[in-house]
Design a protein around this motif. Structure first.
Motif, PDB file in Angstrom:
ATOM      1  N   VAL A 343       0.825  -1.205   0.000  1.00 58.99           N
ATOM      2  CA  VAL A 343       0.000   0.000   0.000  1.00 58.99           C
ATOM      3  C   VAL A 343       0.861   1.258   0.000  1.00 58.99           C
ATOM      4  N   PHE A 344       0.227   2.375  -0.357  1.00 56.14           N
ATOM      5  CA  PHE A 344       0.864   3.678  -0.190  1.00 56.14           C
ATOM      6  C   PHE A 344       0.858   4.004   1.309  1.00 56.14           C
ATOM      7  N   PRO A 345       2.004   4.283   1.909  1.00 55.42           N
ATOM      8  CA  PRO A 345       2.042   4.539   3.349  1.00 55.42           C
ATOM      9  C   PRO A 345       1.177   5.712   3.789  1.00 55.42           C
ATOM     10  N   SER A 346       0.981   6.688   2.915  1.00 54.94           N
ATOM     11  CA  SER A 346       0.254   7.893   3.300  1.00 54.94           C
ATOM     12  C   SER A 346      -1.259   7.694   3.368  1.00 54.94           C
ATOM     13  N   ASN A 347      -1.786   6.656   2.719  1.00 51.90           N
ATOM     14  CA  ASN A 347      -3.241   6.506   2.694  1.00 51.90           C
ATOM     15  C   ASN A 347      -3.725   5.063   2.777  1.00 51.90           C
ATOM     16  N   GLN A 348      -2.807   4.105   2.843  1.00 55.06           N
ATOM     17  CA  GLN A 348      -3.136   2.686   3.022  1.00 55.06           C
ATOM     18  C   GLN A 348      -3.930   2.074   1.861  1.00 55.06           C
ATOM     19  N   HIS A 349      -3.925   2.746   0.716  1.00 50.32           N
ATOM     20  CA  HIS A 349      -4.550   2.187  -0.477  1.00 50.32           C
ATOM     21  C   HIS A 349      -3.521   1.399  -1.270  1.00 50.32           C
ATOM     22  N   PRO A 350      -3.942   0.363  -1.990  1.00 48.41           N
ATOM     23  CA  PRO A 350      -2.977  -0.443  -2.742  1.00 48.41           C
ATOM     24  C   PRO A 350      -2.185   0.393  -3.747  1.00 48.41           C
ATOM     25  N   SER A 351      -0.899   0.139  -3.786  1.00 53.36           N
ATOM     26  CA  SER A 351      -0.013   0.737  -4.776  1.00 53.36           C
ATOM     27  C   SER A 351      -0.154  -0.045  -6.080  1.00 53.36           C
ATOM     28  N   PRO A 352       0.439   0.427  -7.180  1.00 52.43           N
ATOM     29  CA  PRO A 352       0.367  -0.369  -8.415  1.00 52.43           C
ATOM     30  C   PRO A 352       0.840  -1.807  -8.227  1.00 52.43           C
ATOM     31  N   SER A 353       1.937  -1.995  -7.495  1.00 54.79           N
ATOM     32  CA  SER A 353       2.402  -3.371  -7.272  1.00 54.79           C
ATOM     33  C   SER A 353       1.432  -4.136  -6.376  1.00 54.79           C
ATOM     34  N   GLY A 354       0.791  -3.427  -5.451  1.00 52.29           N
ATOM     35  CA  GLY A 354      -0.210  -4.075  -4.610  1.00 52.29           C
ATOM     36  C   GLY A 354      -1.410  -4.536  -5.422  1.00 52.29           C
ATOM     37  N   HIS A 355      -1.842  -3.702  -6.373  1.00 50.12           N
ATOM     38  CA  HIS A 355      -2.958  -4.093  -7.236  1.00 50.12           C
ATOM     39  C   HIS A 355      -2.595  -5.298  -8.092  1.00 50.12           C
ATOM     40  N   ILE A 356      -1.362  -5.346  -8.572  1.00 48.74           N
ATOM     41  CA  ILE A 356      -0.914  -6.509  -9.346  1.00 48.74           C
ATOM     42  C   ILE A 356      -0.994  -7.773  -8.486  1.00 48.74           C
ATOM     43  N   LYS A 357      -0.576  -7.641  -7.235  1.00 52.21           N
ATOM     44  CA  LYS A 357      -0.627  -8.790  -6.321  1.00 52.21           C
ATOM     45  C   LYS A 357      -2.065  -9.244  -6.093  1.00 52.21           C
ATOM     46  N   ILE A 358      -2.977  -8.294  -5.852  1.00 49.20           N
ATOM     47  CA  ILE A 358      -4.375  -8.641  -5.620  1.00 49.20           C
ATOM     48  C   ILE A 358      -4.972  -9.314  -6.845  1.00 49.20           C
ATOM     49  N   ALA A 359      -4.697  -8.762  -8.030  1.00 49.21           N
ATOM     50  CA  ALA A 359      -5.207  -9.362  -9.265  1.00 49.21           C
ATOM     51  C   ALA A 359      -4.695 -10.783  -9.434  1.00 49.21           C
ATOM     52  N   GLY A 360      -3.427 -11.003  -9.103  1.00 53.98           N
ATOM     53  CA  GLY A 360      -2.863 -12.349  -9.210  1.00 53.98           C
ATOM     54  C   GLY A 360      -3.520 -13.325  -8.265  1.00 53.98           C
ATOM     55  N   LEU A 361      -3.762 -12.880  -7.024  1.00 50.18           N
ATOM     56  CA  LEU A 361      -4.401 -13.752  -6.042  1.00 50.18           C
ATOM     57  C   LEU A 361      -5.845 -14.053  -6.419  1.00 50.18           C
ATOM     58  N   PHE A 362      -6.549 -13.050  -6.948  1.00 42.67           N
ATOM     59  CA  PHE A 362      -7.937 -13.287  -7.358  1.00 42.67           C
ATOM     60  C   PHE A 362      -7.991 -14.185  -8.593  1.00 42.67           C
ATOM     61  N   THR A 363      -7.065 -13.984  -9.504  1.00 43.87           N
ATOM     62  CA  THR A 363      -7.007 -14.862 -10.677  1.00 43.87           C
ATOM     63  C   THR A 363      -6.794 -16.306 -10.251  1.00 43.87           C
ATOM     64  N   GLN A 364      -5.885 -16.510  -9.293  1.00 44.20           N
ATOM     65  CA  GLN A 364      -5.647 -17.862  -8.780  1.00 44.20           C
ATOM     66  C   GLN A 364      -6.909 -18.408  -8.122  1.00 44.20           C
TER      67      GLN A 364
END
Length: 383
Positions: A343-364
């Motif tokens: 996540v972005f430390p300033s707002n706790q929202h997923p960063s681009p790499s975090g979104h890639i990780k989430i997409a990968g986990l959901f795809t799995q």
């Protein structure tokens, strides 16, 4: 929590590199061209468009299938976000690039990358364009200009089509390329699927005022306009959405929401009832499609802890729906999917790499559930 109330100085996600990306001169010049009207049935619109026609909601846009394409110009009207709107452009299924457009004529760079054949070697090209921003994301399409000799062909949509519903965590808020870097968009691309994304940063599911949103998603999802309607004096109303306009009809529904309900103090009991009613209303339009209900991945902290909310509520919602006879709803347990490193430390929202990780986990997760990606694009780019 973590949502800023609709900053009006956010002028189209993807402003980084504006001087380099607003480059009409990069489009290959054509001595003559012809114009396609915005009501041409061969323009395949996706997402939510009003009658102007103009886009609402992040990710809305259109696809074109063009024979002998060499140049493309978007002629945009006065409802387009000023001073500009960021759009994602993909030619022949290459990765999306950010281009900034404004009212008037916008020549869209179409040059293929060094890893693919140039446009001149292709007899048929596919262009996909969508708005990226979580707000200030309106393009008012008047006409499309193509080079002389080009011919607009039908676009055949994918058989697999996702409908994503959520808030900032699904809209790609704070990512440089907006929704095009969000796990929702990436999941659709991973499966070679069509995908509509109705996600409002700051919005609760409950129909309450929340972080600048006059309505909750349980209301706004059934409207053409996103929450920006309230701030747009030339169009400050809401119009019921005609779900028959979703072509193709979604095959799978994905919901990840609740963070802002919790932040606004909505009780677990009230949230549960709102969610159950929302699913009941969705079933009017999507009676048989699988619905995937995400549990919250929570708010990661620097000490490694995770701030969860509505624990056990989503599990109960799914159980309650199954008890009514709805056996096509499934819980997606996202516990542990997102950590402080994602996540972005300033707002706790997923960063681009975090979104890639989430997409990968959901795809799995979807693969294990039994859903497989489409093997090919229904509308190919032909040499």
């Amino acid at each position: 929590m973590g949502i800023i109330a609709r900053f009006r100085d956010f002028k189209a996600i993807g402003l980084i590199g504006v001087l380099g990306l607003c480059v009409a001169s990069m489009a290959e010049a054509s001595p003559a061209s012809f114009t396609i009207k915005n009501d041409n049935p061969l323009i395949h619109l996706h997402g939510r468009w009003d009658s102007s026609p103009g886009t609402w909601w992040a990710g809305s846009g259109f696809k074109l299938n063009v024979q002998d394409l060499q140049s493309l110009t978007l002629n945009l009207g006065p409802h387009t976000t000023q001073p500009l709107a960021a759009v994602g452009v993909s030619v022949n299924y290459e990765p999306f690039r950010t281009i900034n457009v404004t009212e008037g004529a916008n020549a869209i760079p179409l040059s293929a990358s060094s890893t693919t054949l140039s446009l001149k070697k292709r007899s048929q090209s596919v262009v996909r364009i969508n708005v990226e921003g979580w707000q200030d994301n309106r393009i008012n399409l008047e006409t499309i200009g193509l080079n002389a000799g080009a011919k607009l062909l039908p676009y055949t949509p994918q058989k697999l089509a996702f409908q994503f519903i959520g808030d900032s965590l699904s809209a790609g808020q704070y990512c440089p390329d907006g929704v095009d870097q969000a796990w929702t968009f990436l999941t659709g691309e991973d499966f070679k699927a069509e995908h509509n994304i109705n996600a409002q940063p700051g919005a609760a599911l409950t129909d309450i005022v929340s972080y600048g949103n006059e309505h909750g998603v349980s209301y706004q999802f059934f409207r053409t306009e996103d929450t920006g309607y309230y701030y747009t004096t030339d169009h400050n109303y809401t119009t019921p959405w005609n779900f028959a306009r979703d072509q193709p009809e979604p095959t799978h529904i994905v919901i990840h929401i609740g963070a802002n309900d919790n932040s606004q103090g909505v009780s677990a009991a009230n949230f549960t009832q709102t969610y159950l009613t929302f699913i009941k209303n969705i079933r009017v339009h999507y009676p048989h499609q699988p619905i995937f209900a995400f549990t919250p991945w929570g708010w990661p902290n620097s000490d490694g802890s995770i701030g969860y909310y509505y624990q056990g509520v989503y599990e109960q919602i799914v159980k309650d729906r199954i008890a009514t006879g709805d056996h096509n709803i499934f819980l997606v347990n996202t516990t542990g999917w997102v950590t402080w490193a994602d996540v972005f430390p300033s707002n706790q929202h997923p960063s681009p790499s975090g979104h890639i990780k989430i997409a990968g986990l959901f795809t799995q997760w979807l693969n294990n559930w039994g859903l497989k990606a489409e093997k090919n694009w229904e509308t190919p780019a032909l040499v």
